[in-house]
Design a protein around this motif. Sequence first.
Motif, short mmCIF file in Angstrom:
data_model
loop_
_atom_site.label_atom_id
_atom_site.label_comp_id
_atom_site.label_asym_id
_atom_site.label_seq_id
_atom_site.Cartn_x
_atom_site.Cartn_y
_atom_site.Cartn_z
N GLY A 49 -3.51 -7.64 6.58
CA GLY A 49 -2.82 -8.44 5.56
C GLY A 49 -2.51 -9.84 6.07
N ILE A 50 -2.14 -9.95 7.33
CA ILE A 50 -1.89 -11.27 7.92
C ILE A 50 -3.17 -12.10 7.92
N LEU A 51 -4.28 -11.46 8.29
CA LEU A 51 -5.56 -12.17 8.26
C LEU A 51 -5.94 -12.59 6.83
N GLY A 52 -5.46 -11.82 5.85
CA GLY A 52 -5.74 -12.14 4.46
C GLY A 52 -4.82 -13.18 3.86
N GLY A 53 -3.79 -13.59 4.60
CA GLY A 53 -2.91 -14.65 4.11
C GLY A 53 -1.46 -14.28 3.95
N ALA A 54 -1.06 -13.07 4.33
CA ALA A 54 0.34 -12.68 4.22
C ALA A 54 1.20 -13.50 5.18
N ALA A 55 2.35 -13.94 4.69
CA ALA A 55 3.29 -14.69 5.52
C ALA A 55 4.51 -13.86 5.86
N GLN A 56 4.60 -12.65 5.31
CA GLN A 56 5.69 -11.73 5.61
C GLN A 56 5.11 -10.32 5.73
N VAL A 57 5.62 -9.55 6.68
CA VAL A 57 5.20 -8.15 6.81
C VAL A 57 6.44 -7.27 6.79
N GLU A 58 6.32 -6.11 6.15
CA GLU A 58 7.45 -5.20 6.00
C GLU A 58 7.20 -3.96 6.86
N CYS A 59 8.18 -3.61 7.68
CA CYS A 59 7.98 -2.55 8.65
C CYS A 59 9.32 -1.90 8.99
N ASP B 299 0.88 -1.16 0.00
CA ASP B 299 0.00 0.00 0.00
C ASP B 299 0.93 1.22 0.00
N THR B 300 1.49 1.50 -1.16
CA THR B 300 2.58 2.46 -1.30
C THR B 300 2.24 3.86 -0.82
N VAL B 301 1.00 4.27 -0.99
CA VAL B 301 0.62 5.64 -0.62
C VAL B 301 -0.32 5.67 0.58
N GLY B 302 -0.44 4.57 1.30
CA GLY B 302 -1.27 4.55 2.51
C GLY B 302 -2.72 4.85 2.25
N TYR B 303 -3.29 4.22 1.22
CA TYR B 303 -4.60 4.59 0.70
C TYR B 303 -5.75 3.75 1.23
N VAL B 304 -5.51 2.47 1.46
CA VAL B 304 -6.64 1.56 1.73
C VAL B 304 -6.99 1.47 3.21
N MET B 305 -8.16 0.91 3.44
CA MET B 305 -8.63 0.61 4.78
C MET B 305 -8.38 -0.87 5.08
N PRO B 306 -8.33 -1.25 6.36
CA PRO B 306 -8.00 -2.64 6.71
C PRO B 306 -8.88 -3.69 6.04
N PHE B 307 -10.19 -3.44 5.98
CA PHE B 307 -11.06 -4.46 5.37
C PHE B 307 -10.73 -4.63 3.88
N GLU B 308 -10.27 -3.54 3.22
CA GLU B 308 -9.89 -3.64 1.81
C GLU B 308 -8.59 -4.42 1.65
N MET B 309 -7.65 -4.18 2.55
CA MET B 309 -6.37 -4.90 2.48
C MET B 309 -6.60 -6.41 2.58
N ARG B 310 -7.39 -6.82 3.55
CA ARG B 310 -7.66 -8.25 3.70
C ARG B 310 -8.35 -8.82 2.46
N ALA B 311 -9.32 -8.06 1.94
CA ALA B 311 -10.07 -8.54 0.78
C ALA B 311 -9.17 -8.67 -0.45
N VAL B 312 -8.27 -7.71 -0.66
CA VAL B 312 -7.38 -7.75 -1.83
C VAL B 312 -6.52 -9.02 -1.78
N LEU B 313 -5.98 -9.34 -0.62
CA LEU B 313 -5.13 -10.53 -0.52
C LEU B 313 -5.94 -11.81 -0.71
N GLU B 314 -7.11 -11.85 -0.12
CA GLU B 314 -7.93 -13.05 -0.26
C GLU B 314 -8.37 -13.25 -1.72
N GLU B 315 -8.75 -12.17 -2.38
CA GLU B 315 -9.16 -12.27 -3.78
C GLU B 315 -7.99 -12.62 -4.68
#
Length: 510
Positions: A217-227, A170-186
């Motif tokens: 993102g973790i709930l959506g299936g991410a196995a790595q997080v960048e921070c 989410d390069t520009v910090g645009y989405v909401m959490p429910f969208e992030m999870r949905a994008v990964l699941e889809e």
Amino acid sequence: MSKRIKIFDTTLRDGEQSPGCSMNLQEKIEVARRLELLRVDVIEAGFAISSPGDFESVSAIAGSVQNCTVASLARCSEKDIDAAYQALRKAASPRIHVFIATSPIHMQHKLKMTPEQVLESAAAMVRYAKKLCPDVEFSAEDAMRSEPDFLAQVVRTAIAAGANVINIPDTVGYVMPFEMRAVLEELREAVPECEGVELSVHCHNDLGMATANTLAGILGGAAQVECTINGIGERAGNAPLEEVVMALYTRPDLYAARCDVDASQIYMASKIVYGIIGRSAPPTKPIVGGNAFAHEAGIHQHGVMAHKGTYEIMTPDSIGIPAKHMVLGKHSGRHAFEERLRELGFILSGAELENCFAWFKELCDKKKEVTDRDIVAMVRNRAPEPSGVYTLKGFSVHAGNAEASTAVVSLEKDGDLQEEVAIGNGPVDAAYKAVDKIIGPPDYGFENYVIQSVSEGKDSMGEVMTMLRYDDKIFTGRGLSTDIIKASILSYVHAQNKLMSYYHGKETQP
């Protein structure tokens, strides 16, 4: 069984790109060592092609880190990938991180490429990187504003070309959490090949959602997080490592996920990074802020005294804040000092240890008690200036409320001692003008000047951060002393040495 989440730390790349957060080579290596103590999985050491300094720092970190994967960023360009590969040659576990933008606005206005050209470039450059390095991560820049069908197509292409990690930022910090999870699941549903690679998320904090989006993102299936440590980074910053990690540790019931980060190293890592970039944690900063474990309201104090769990969902010691500070004094020996350094996470070489111990004994003659905070500050400020730069040899100031302040400052460079006198609006201003007479810096902007006490008590050491701006870059200097004027001059000379090194480096470039 909970799944393991890998922690990809980009403090030294994305974090360092934040205005005012630039670090020199020694500071980057210090941060890398802290990240290794934290047990992060991946350290993104820099963007090797961006400058000779970045290439050198990636190479140095790759050679010094043994227990983490070391990554270098690269655009979809053979030159970028070659530079990343060369910089990572010494790494025990190297990773080339390739990226290209995939949103319509980026493709049209920044890349000036068609979607077909982006697909072709992604495929070709991932294949090229894979020939050089077995570990290749692919990022679809601005993924969250990309067309879902095209994003799926790019991801499928990158996996087919050999990418074993796919990052959805989410390069520009645009989405909401429910969208992030949905994008990964889809995406996982549209591209079954995702099950054979690691999905990653990289979230910016423009709308204050970086931590929430990372966890979604973790709930959506991410196995790595960048921070990053303290959430430093472009614009409003990145997802703070300390917030993401402690959320996983505090809510295993919700995320059913774990990471291997040693949470007891979080507080010290935060202090080190803040100290290097010349900042301090806001009091209400989650996890590491000064008020994070403070209770002032009477009802809260009563509850905590009855049972800490009434208002504390985590404990100070869980992130490495000592329950009590060990106090050392002038009768403490080298062994006790070295042991305390080890407990604080510092392993010093013989020469470094001797220098710090000598400074410690000198401080003991000036302070009644030397605390952990004093020791940490000394170690952070321990590095001597390299050869070819100015060092403070002496100073004298005269100040009063009825007359202008006067300062005499002596600096040494390569054995040449120079002394100047100046008048200013206060002793610090006068001293800085005397330093300018000696160094003769180019026209620069004075960005900030911060004084903070290291520990409690009127005999506390003062730590000064001075920030100078030149050529759209910030140069941060640090100084530490029980004499605040001395700390100020040390800080200013440190910042000027960095600025002048950059200035002369530009002059010698063809």
